[in-house]
Design an enzyme around this catalytic site. Structure first.
Site, PDB file in Angstrom:
ATOM      1  CG  ASP A  18      51.308 -50.464  28.174  1.00 28.87           C
ATOM      2  OD1 ASP A  18      52.009 -50.054  28.446  1.00 28.87           O
ATOM      3  OD2 ASP A  18      50.416 -51.361  28.789  1.00 28.87           O
TER       4      ASP A  18
ATOM      5  N   GLY B 151      48.361 -59.062  35.104  1.00 27.62           N
ATOM      6  CA  GLY B 151      48.536 -57.676  35.211  1.00 27.62           C
ATOM      7  C   GLY B 151      47.492 -56.579  35.578  1.00 27.62           C
ATOM      8  N   GLY B 152      47.788 -55.289  35.393  1.00 27.54           N
ATOM      9  CA  GLY B 152      46.781 -54.191  35.865  1.00 27.54           C
ATOM     10  C   GLY B 152      45.454 -54.432  34.988  1.00 27.54           C
ATOM     11  CG  MET B 153      45.322 -52.945  31.729  1.00 28.20           C
ATOM     12  SD  MET B 153      45.546 -52.022  29.987  1.00 28.20           S
ATOM     13  CE  MET B 153      46.861 -52.839  29.176  1.00 28.20           C
ATOM     14  CB  ALA B 154      44.092 -58.621  31.051  1.00 30.29           C
TER      15      ALA B 154
ATOM     16  CB  VAL C   3      47.400 -63.894  29.912  1.00 31.99           C
ATOM     17  CG1 VAL C   3      47.715 -64.542  28.735  1.00 31.99           C
ATOM     18  CG2 VAL C   3      47.572 -62.443  29.609  1.00 31.99           C
TER      19      VAL C   3
ATOM     20  N   GLY D 134      49.841 -65.628  33.546  1.00 28.75           N
ATOM     21  CA  GLY D 134      50.259 -64.200  34.247  1.00 28.75           C
ATOM     22  C   GLY D 134      48.958 -63.325  34.700  1.00 28.75           C
TER      23      GLY D 134
END
Length: 462
Positions: A139, A21-24, A26, A19
């Site tokens: 978060d 996301g906005g930060m990383a 995976v 996946g």
């Protein structure tokens, strides 16, 4: 960071992407010497632009790696390969709570009270342990809650938001990525620096609310509008739209979702105790309340009440005149309240216009000023399912990227192509990936991105 499948980073061979996301991003990876699968969370490169990022990353990763709890995903390792910073964690194969909630709501159902409590208590146990260690998550959301094959709950992503909340990254400057709007406590939405365990309690309360009702309490068209509701709008009471909602648990939600952090439970343990007390105290009453409809409950209460008059009630007019007078008063009241209602609506319109005019409220969306701000906002919107507006922000970002920065152009166009595919706009996706492919031509270091674009174009042209 697409296209790493099959490559080796440090001691780990990348198997597949799980996946982004906005930060990383995976990945699932394999550690040969230990013969086990792991999850690798690679932070997006632009997040490392802040001052002293390497030092902050190492300090926080070391702190997270010390957490040992059966409801927290274990961090095994952390490192960087010169360009990318990453954390290595235990691999959990059961999926996320978000996926389970999506499946449940897609079938028109909600979680039972018992199952909701089981999930929330396990998350709260993890938070109670971490808070005592001085770690605040910042978060808490369903996508950060994993479920293993035995059905046990594990909380992940401890420390990620904290790493990014220190120093001068674009993330902190915009406030866009520290937390997720639908689950963000009011003080975090206001950008306050003092974040306490009560902030995590609020986010946990939102998940509890969602498990029991099937939806989050606050929703809107833009992330900023959602945050505004968390700060200013009263909590929608579950009992108002779900009459059979258990009253004892409703009180738990009201306290955990108080606007003021001091009015919430001050520890996860306190919230666990309150939930267990609410459930055990009225387990029989809860099941009985679920069987009863609201009108019957009200009818029973009314019939059980006794008059408290100390003297006979005197009627000052004959019945007919009394009815006529009452009718006039009723018309007057309706007319009066109608005028009040119109004036109230006019006041709201004028007040909202003023707030928009001075920039306090901006329901038209977040006005990004830099490439990273626009990119961050795009990924938030994408994760919330608002792909069209996400594409608008990516388009803004592309328009701001200097012409010589080929990697940024290529990456943004490929992400644009992914969103076009998700929207079933295949012709547009071909155009997007063609742009991505073109921007990689003169940069040998972008071979992985060139391959991604080429593979996508080949698939789209079949």
């Amino acid at each position: 960071m697409a296209g790493l499948e099959g490559k080796t980073i440090g001691k780990y061979r990348i198997i597949e992407r799980l996946g982004r996301g906005g930060m990383a991003t995976v990945y699932k990876a394999y550690h040969p010497s230990l013969d086990r699968y792991v999850a690798i969370k690679m932070l997006h490169g632009y997040l490392a632009e802040g001052e002293n990022f390497l030092e902050r990353f190492e300090q926080e990763a070391q702190s997270v790696a010390t957490l040992r709890h059966h409801n927290i995903v274990q961090v095994f390792d952390f490192d960087n390969d010169g360009e990318n910073y990453y954390m290595v964690m235990e691999f959990v194969s059961g999926g996320t709570l978000k996926a389970k909630m999506t499946h449940k709501s897609g079938n028109g159902g909600v979680f039972s009270v018992e199952e909701s409590i089981r999930i929330i208590n396990q998350i709260a146990e993890a938070l109670d342990y971490a808070h005592k260690k001085g770690m605040i998550h910042r978060d808490i959301k369903p996508s950060n809650v994993l479920i293993n094959e035995e059905g046990e709950i594990l909380l992940t992503d401890f420390g990620i938001a904290r790493i990014l909340s220190k120093g001068g990254t674009q993330l902190t400057a915009t406030g866009a990525l520290i937390g997720t709007p639908a689950y963000m406590p009011p003080e975090q939405g206001r950008g306050e620096k003092e974040i306490t365990p009560a902030s995590d309690i609020y986010s946990l309360g939102i998940i509890f609310y969602e498990l029991l009702t099937g939806h989050v309490p606050f929703d809107a068209d833009t992330p900023m509008a959602i945050i505004h509701k968390h700060i200013h709008s009263p909590l929608p009471i579950p009992h108002d739209f779900q009459p059979e909602f258990p009253t004892p648990l409703e009180k738990v939600l009201l306290k955990s979702l108080a606007k003021d952090p001091e009015d919430r439970y001050q520890s996860a343990r306190e919230m666990i105790n309150a939930i267990e007390k609410a459930f055990s105290k009225g387990e029989e009453n809860l099941s009985e309340q679920t069987r009863l409809s609201m009108p019957k409950i009200q009818e029973t209460r009314i019939s059980a009440e006794k008059p408290h008059y100390t003297q006979p009630v005197r009627v000052s007019e004959p019945p007919k005149e009394q009815l006529k007078s009452a009718g006039k008063r009723k018309v007057a009241r309706v007319f009066g309240w109608g005028i009040v209602g119109v004036l109230f609506l006019v006041g709201i319109v004028i007040f909202t216009w003023i707030l928009n005019y001075v920039g306090v409220l901006n329901f038209g969306g977040f006005d990004c000023a830099t490439v990273k701000e626009c990119e961050v906002q795009a990924y938030i919107l994408r994760d919330q399912g608002d792909l069209r507006e996400a594409k608008d922000y990516l388009a803004k970002a592309i328009g701001m990227v200097p012409e010589q920065e080929h990697p940024s152009h290529a990456e943004l166009w490929c992400r644009m192509g992914e969103m076009s595919i998700a929207l079933d706009e295949l012709d547009q996706a071909v155009s997007d990936f063609s742009h991505c492919f073109a921007w990689t031509e003169d940069d040998p270091g972008l071979g992985w991105l060139r391959k991604e674009a080429g593979d996508q174009l080949q698939e789209l042209n079949r």
